[in-house]
Design an enzyme around this catalytic site. Structure first.
Site: not given
Ligand code: AMP
Length: 234
Positions: A32, A107, A145, A178, A189
């Site tokens: 994404k 999400r 990554r 990360r 996740r």
């Molecule tokens: P990402 O960078 O999109 O993989 O997000 C990293 C982490 O941020 C996720 O594993 C969640 O803990 C949190 N997070 C990001 N976006 C959301 C969302 N829309 N709702 C809830 N938690 C989020």
């Protein structure tokens, strides 16, 4: 029918009458972020990643950042109550007037419902792309990554490495892994994705707004598939 929405949305954007809202769905590691950066470059729409917004709060050690970190480090979703204001404040900013690209939001079903009612109020039909990938491939991708500390651009050490090891091609920032890209947290996740985010596919299918794209191929091919789906005629 889905093509009709897409076509209408893009034509309207071209005529500058209606904002284009593009939502990228898909599990962690489906690309994404990578695709959002490319789509931003092509369409000049802001790329809004809720993960990046949260990581920025963590870096600045804000109250929200402190609360969010507890969930992120365990591979859990941050509660809807914390994320909704953050996202809606961001999309209310001036640079989003012509539209935006969402990466990592919604999400959960409540997030999708509140976004949808907000878009309905403004008569905006979003374009939704679902990036499909197997769990095994996600695990392989995420353990390889790294991303830029400064601008968030992601790299895959084997498939899309930076030109100079450890340095971001875009901004010269340092590349780091990360803290939630460890095997244990990735597994968590993925579980959370299947339980809480996957139901969004049925939600958007019922609204006839969804395009499915297989994202296991080369990045450029996935990008072309997304763009051609966005441009599909009704
Ligand atoms: P990402 O960078 O999109 O993989 O997000 C990293 C982490 O941020 C996720 O594993 C969640 O803990 C949190 N997070 C990001 N976006 C959301 C969302 N829309 N709702 C809830 N938690 C989020």
């Amino acid at each position: 029918m889905a093509g009709a929405f897409v076509s209408t949305s893009l034509q309207a954007a071209e005529e500058k009458t209606q904002p284009t809202v593009l939502i990228l769905l898909g599990p962690p590691g489906s690309g994404k972020g990578t695709q959002a950066v490319m789509l931003h470059d092509k369409f000049q729409l802001p790329h809004i990643s809720t993960g990046d917004l949260l990581r920025d709060h963590i870096k600045r050690n804000t109250d929200l950042g402190k609360k969010a970190k507890v969930f992120i480090d365990k591979g859990q979703l941050v509660p809807d109550s914390l994320i909704m204001d953050l996202l809606f404040d961001r999309v209310s900013q001036k640079d989003c007037a012509k539209g935006y690209i969402l990466d990592g939001f919604p999400r959960t079903i409540p997030q999708a419902e509140s976004l949808q009612s907000r878009l309905n109020e403004k008569h905006i039909k979003p374009v939704i792309i679902n990036l499909e990938i197997k769990d095994k491939e996600v695990l392989e991708r995420l353990t390889q990554r790294v991303s830029c500390e400064q601008c968030g651009t992601p790299y895959h050490l084997k498939n899309s490495p930076p030109k100079i090891q450890g340095i971001c091609d875009k901004c010269g920032g340092h590349l780091v892994q990360r803290s939630d890209d460890t095997k244990e947290v990735i597994a968590k996740r993925l579980k959370v994705y299947h339980e809480q985010t996957e139901p969004l596919i049925a939600f958007y299918e019922s609204h006839k707004l969804l395009h499915h794209i297989n994202c296991e191929g080369p990045i450029e091919k996935v990008f072309q598939d997304i763009v051609s789906n966005m441009n599909k005629k009704a």
